[in-house]
Write an enzyme that holds these catalytic residues in place. Structure first.
Site, PDB file in Angstrom:
ATOM      1  N   ASP A 243     -22.303 -11.751  47.481  1.00 35.94           N
ATOM      2  CA  ASP A 243     -22.816 -11.215  48.743  1.00 35.94           C
ATOM      3  C   ASP A 243     -23.453 -12.337  49.546  1.00 35.94           C
ATOM      4  O   ASP A 243     -24.591 -12.723  49.284  1.00 35.94           O
ATOM      5  CB  ASP A 243     -23.846 -10.117  48.433  1.00 35.94           C
ATOM      6  CG  ASP A 243     -24.354  -9.407  49.667  1.00 35.94           C
ATOM      7  OD1 ASP A 243     -23.962  -9.785  50.785  1.00 35.94           O
ATOM      8  OD2 ASP A 243     -25.152  -8.468  49.520  1.00 35.94           O
ATOM      9  N   HIS A 337     -15.453  -3.417  54.208  1.00 35.04           N
ATOM     10  CA  HIS A 337     -16.759  -3.859  54.688  1.00 35.04           C
ATOM     11  C   HIS A 337     -16.710  -5.277  55.269  1.00 35.04           C
ATOM     12  O   HIS A 337     -17.268  -5.547  56.331  1.00 35.04           O
ATOM     13  CB  HIS A 337     -17.751  -3.798  53.524  1.00 35.04           C
ATOM     14  CG  HIS A 337     -19.163  -4.139  53.900  1.00 35.04           C
ATOM     15  ND1 HIS A 337     -19.972  -3.284  54.619  1.00 35.04           N
ATOM     16  CD2 HIS A 337     -19.911  -5.250  53.647  1.00 35.04           C
ATOM     17  CE1 HIS A 337     -21.160  -3.843  54.794  1.00 35.04           C
ATOM     18  NE2 HIS A 337     -21.140  -5.036  54.218  1.00 35.04           N
TER      19      HIS A 337
END
Length: 429
Positions: A243, A337
């Protein structure tokens, strides 16, 4: 959770411009680690001696390891804790001014807080009533950052100085916000690479508030410890995903204009400051973990193993949004995403994400209360966070696995110069 985050801190966790490592021969102020952290992080004295401490007062103190000596600077152009590398422990806390407290009390409070932050970030104890919780430790990359919420300005008679960028965030469909754990007059972010150093700072800030302010809400977070991986790498979140691949980097020519208010910006007291959006995002891990790895990768748009885009290459390879498979389907799904959050898919909107993970226990049904303390920085939230979140609201595949449970927006002024306190230009300008 946009596909942007700050990479995992390296060891040392910060650049030379951001840190000042204390010489090993001199130690760090009054704090010394009396045990040497080598390959095991411990040294044993004579039989029966406490682990991590010398066996007798006459034994020479060993120097701190680099983890303990890493030091962030309090004074500077920007406040610490924005471009500083991710730290292993974090605390977020919001305060409300007490009834009757106004601008005068806020001035005194910010003076106290700034002096406490300056001292603790050098490895010194608090000026008054130090708890000795971190007396054996060095600075451990401690940063303390201060911000002002929308309500602060009305309570201090400074409404005319309130930035338009601090207007309340719009409602989003993913919001399930607890008002008691949202917003606040004042916000403090604390980060350190040692849990006791971080807690010590939290306790000092709370005690310094005195009768001027009371805690509105407080949250605790963590990241991977520097040096925990074989080589520096982008952090993973609690979903197991890398991330942070596309986080803006200070080396990029437009970094400052995206993240910081310009020196001649409006209002003048926010020069070199930034706006922090803070969101507690619950991850529905039981639902997420029922998915196959392939399904998880389709939700994100990146491989779980190494963060590379599904279109191929390595983590840093540009994502090919038009690539299709043998059946003509997009390799990176239209609602992935990582596709939705790309700056080039949002009119160039970008924000510097610097989050902490959190875990606040397991409920009676065995469901973990865990997720991300999302913190993002931008020169203007209306051009950073808001457009990206609006687009996520319209069709992000990740949205069914997360829940936004609290929210705050804070104006974080520029750094304090020597002899000044944070917010002085606002409160005394």
């Amino acid at each position: 959770m946009a596909d942007q985050s700050i990479p995992e801190a390296r060891t040392p966790a910060t650049t030379p411009a951001q840190t000042e490592a204390a010489p090993a021969a001199e130690g760090v102020s009054r704090r010394r680690l009396l045990g040497t952290a080598g390959a095991t992080g411990l040294v044993l004295g004579t039989a029966g001696a406490a682990v991590g401490y010398a066996s007798a007062p006459t034994e020479a103190a060993a120097p701190l390891t680099s983890l303990g000596t890493d030091r962030a600077m309090f004074h500077g152009k920007h406040q610490p804790g924005i471009t500083h590398g991710l730290q292993a422990r974090g605390h977020l806390v919001a305060f409300d001014l007490t009834a009757g407290a106004g601008r005068k009390e806020a001035v005194a409070l910010l003076r106290r807080w700034s002096e406490t932050a300056r001292r603790l970030m050098t490895g010194e104890p608090s000026a008054h009533d130090d708890t000795d919780v971190a007396r054996d430790a060095g600075p451990s990359s401690l940063t303390i950052t201060f911000g002002f919420g929308h309500s602060f300005f009305g309570r201090t008679g400074l409404e005319k100085q309130r930035p338009t960028a601090l207007d309340p965030l719009p409602d989003f469909s993913s919001d399930h916000l607890d008002k008691k754990r949202s917003n606040g007059d004042l916000w403090v972010q604390i980060g350190a690479n040692d849990a006791l150093v971080a807690f010590h700072a939290l306790r000092a800030i709370q005690k310094n508030a005195g009768s001027a302010a009371r805690v509105r809400w407080q949250m605790n977070g963590f990241n991977r410890s520097p040096g925990a991986t074989a080589h520096p790498m982008t952090a993973r979140n609690l979903m197991g995903q890398i991330d942070g691949t596309r986080n803006p980097k200070p080396s990029e020519p437009d970094f400052d204009q995206r993240i910081f208010v310009p020196e001649k910006g409006e209002p003048a007291w926010m020069a070199n400051g930034s706006y922090a959006v803070v969101r507690r995002i619950r991850m529905l891990l039981d639902d997420w973990e029922k998915l196959s790895v392939k399904a998880q990768e389709d939700v994100i748009g990146r491989r779980k193993s190494d963060g590379a885009p599904l279109s191929g290459g390595t983590e840093t390879t540009a994502m090919d949004l038009e690539k299709t498979d043998a059946k003509g389907n997009l390799v990176v799904p239209i609602n992935a995403h990582a596709r939705i959050t790309r700056p080039d898919q949002n009119g160039g909107a970008a924000m510097l994400r610097r989050p902490f993970s959190f875990h606040d226990g397991i409920d009676q049904d065995g469901v973990p209360d865990a997720g991300l303390l999302f913190i993002c920085w931008q020169a203007d939230p209306l051009r950073g966070f808001v457009p990206v979140q609006r687009k996520l609201d319209r069709g992000d595949a990740l949205s069914q696995f997360i829940r936004h449970e609290s929210s705050g927006l804070f104006a974080v002024p520029g750094g304090a110069a020597e002899g000044e306190y944070v917010g002085q230009k606002l409160l005394e300008g």
